[in-house]
Design an enzyme around this catalytic site. Structure first.
Site, PDB file in Angstrom:
ATOM      1  N   CYS A 170       0.845  -1.197   0.000  1.00  0.00           N
ATOM      2  CA  CYS A 170       0.000   0.000   0.000  1.00  0.00           C
ATOM      3  C   CYS A 170       0.877   1.244   0.000  1.00  0.00           C
ATOM      4  O   CYS A 170       1.452   1.612   1.027  1.00  0.00           O
ATOM      5  CB  CYS A 170      -0.911  -0.017   1.237  1.00  0.00           C
ATOM      6  SG  CYS A 170      -1.914   1.467   1.418  1.00  0.00           S
ATOM      7  N   CYS A 195      -0.298   4.131   2.239  1.00  0.00           N
ATOM      8  CA  CYS A 195      -0.100   3.878   3.673  1.00  0.00           C
ATOM      9  C   CYS A 195       1.333   4.171   4.081  1.00  0.00           C
ATOM     10  O   CYS A 195       1.584   4.740   5.142  1.00  0.00           O
ATOM     11  CB  CYS A 195      -0.384   2.412   4.013  1.00  0.00           C
ATOM     12  SG  CYS A 195      -2.070   1.882   3.684  1.00  0.00           S
ATOM     13  N   ASP A 196       2.273   3.711   3.277  1.00  0.00           N
ATOM     14  CA  ASP A 196       3.654   3.610   3.751  1.00  0.00           C
ATOM     15  C   ASP A 196       4.673   4.489   3.032  1.00  0.00           C
ATOM     16  O   ASP A 196       5.838   4.526   3.430  1.00  0.00           O
ATOM     17  CB  ASP A 196       4.108   2.140   3.654  1.00  0.00           C
ATOM     18  CG  ASP A 196       3.216   1.223   4.488  1.00  0.00           C
ATOM     19  OD1 ASP A 196       2.679   1.709   5.491  1.00  0.00           O
ATOM     20  OD2 ASP A 196       3.065   0.047   4.135  1.00  0.00           O
TER      21      ASP A 196
END
Lengths: 105, 403
Positions: free
Chosen positions: B135, B138-139
């Protein structure tokens, strides 16, 4: 929950005695935002059994990386300042997190 | 007892939310059950380039927020729950969430979506959340000024790699094809080739991810020469397709060998009143726009199904007198004259009721009673079929049937 960052992480988590739970999250992480209400309910329900903290990992990247967290969401349990267990995105499941708290507390 | 919904949608991605929009707008009592936040995979995809009408500055999370607001505006309830068990076989479908909550509905739309595929290469599982990610939104933040590797070369891989260059210093894409060949769309490929922060390793696959506590390096194998090279990196992002989230549906609806839900053009599964939409069903193109289209089709098909079932229940199954149910069709001449014969037969008989159904508009019920001829007349007592006349009939035959 106590908001921790690079200024107070040392004092609140690493120097703390007993059990500390840290939710590594960021506002851009959809799964983290989805989990937030459950995490807050979890902290409330278990108040007094551990210290519950949350860390905006995006705003505290170096600190997160130093804690070996490079993926969100992540829940990390510390005991007497030592990292004792990590839940990552795949393993986060609130009943399992509760069981881990019951085991460590 | 819990409320019975008309339409219960399992999954709050674009397909499920579109079904919610269409369902609630046609005044069906509609709810979407989502285990996380509405938006599905689209909500974790920053770059969103080809949803019609949304091209300048739209993001996946932004568009999904609009879908959610739109569904709620028309009255869709968004519920939080993770469905793990179900009974779909009856007229009222039961869904059970992990926390034990039960939901009841007359029709169900399954929109469970898909999740990133993992390749299970050495190190991948162990270093998840420690540099291995699926993701980018997300990261990506973690990799500011660091180096990352991307595995995959489809639309998602190339577009997410492009997104990662806003954070990382170098983004290296491992591509299994020969130089210059990417599976993604041409526009994305052209843009990627011009991006100075994007690098490509051709004819290659990822062999292993190495690192003690965090990702340190990857081993890449050239599939032509079998030569293995080591590449230092801080992160590995996988975008190698998806797998349907349908394990919980096994034994409840028909799935194909890969686990995708089998539907027809109306999004009907093999269970009456149960529909499936989006990435989890067998289909040619898995995109936000096709998921949304599936949702619209399923909700409209479900609405027709519900109307058919309700009319049948009220007029036939729950009638307090015997019912003569005529399957007819306006385009079949003999079936129109059958109405006359039927009405004549019961003209003075107050102990029997007449119901009529258009065979072609009520295929579910016609199918359930194996109605093959038009006209067909069925006699019901207490909700059970007790006799029938197939094909053209006379007034006398109807009188005979009633005896």
């Amino acid at each position: 929950m106590i908001a921790v960052d690079k200024e107070n992480f040392e004092a609140e988590v690493l120097q703390a005695e007993g059990l500390v739970f840290v939710d590594f999250w960021s506002p851009k992480c959809e799964p983290c935002m989805a989990l937030l209400p459950e995490v807050e309910a979890f902290a409330e329900k278990n108040a007094g059994r551990a210290k519950f903290c949350k860390l905006d990992a995006a705003a505290n990247k170096r600190l997160s990386i130093a804690q070996k967290v490079m993926g969100l969401p992540a829940f990390v349990f510390y005991k007497n300042g030592e990292k004792v267990f990590t839940f990552d995105k795949e393993s986060i499941d609130m009943p399992a997190v509760q069981a881990k708290l019951d085991e460590l507390a | 007892m819990a409320d019975i919904y008309d339409l219960l949608v399992v999954g709050g991605g674009p397909g499920g939310l579109a079904a919610g929009i269409y369902g609630s707008r046609s005044r069906l009592k509609t709810a979407v059950i989502e285990k996380a936040r509405p938006g599905g995979q689209a909500a974790t995809t920053e770059e969103l380039a080809n949803y019609p009408g949304f091209f300048d500055g739209s993001t996946g999370p932004g568009l999904m927020e609009k879908f959610r607001a739109h569904a709620e505006f028309f009255g869709t309830e968004i519920l939080r729950g993770n469905i793990v068990e179900m009974d779909l076989s009856g007229a009222v479908k039961k869904l059970v969430a992990k926390d034990g909550t039960e939901y009841l509905a007359h029709a169900v739309v399954l929109a469970p979506g898909a999740e990133p595929r993992s390749l299970n290469i050495p190190g991948e599982r162990r270093l998840r959340g420690k540099g291995v990610s699926y993701c980018a939104t997300c990261d990506a933040d973690f990799f500011e000024d660091l180096d990352v590797v991307v595995v995959g070369n489809g639309d998602a891989a190339i577009e997410e790699a492009e997104y990662l260059t806003k954070f990382a210093e170098n983004v290296t894409i491992i591509v299994i094809h020969e130089e210059g060949v990417l599976d993604c769309n041409k526009a994305s490929a052209e843009r990627a080739f011009k991006n100075p922060k994007l690098h490509f390793v051709w004819n290659s696959v990822l062999e292993e991810i190495v690192g003690d506590e965090l990702v340190e390096l990857v081993r890449v194998r050239n599939i032509r020469t079998n030569e293995i090279t080591e590449l230092e990196t801080n992160g590995v992002f996988f975008f190698v397709g998806t797998v349907p989230r349908t394990d919980f549906l096994k034994g409840h609806v028909a799935l194909n060998e890969q686990g995708y839900i089998i539907t027809n053009e109306m999004m009907e599964t093999d269970v009456p009143g149960v529909y499936a939409v989006g990435d989890a069903r067998v289909k040619y193109l898995r995109q936000v726009v096709t998921a949304a289209a599936d949702g619209a089709v399923a909700a409209v098909a479900a609405e027709k199904y519900l109307a058919e079932m309700e009319a049948f229940r009220e007029q036939v199954l729950e009638a307090d007198k015997p019912v003569l149910l005529l399957f007819w069709a306006p385009q079949v001449e003999e079936s129109i004259s059958a109405i006359g014969a039927l009405e004549a037969a019961v003209a003075d008989n107050e102990n029997v009721q007449i119901a009529k159904m258009d065979t072609y508009r009520n295929r579910k019920i016609a199918g359930r009673y194996q109605v093959k001829a038009c006209p067909t007349l069925l006699l019901f007592r207490n909700g059970e079929e007790v006799g029938r006349l197939e094909g053209v009939f006379t007034t006398e035959q109807v009188s005979e049937l009633l005896k």
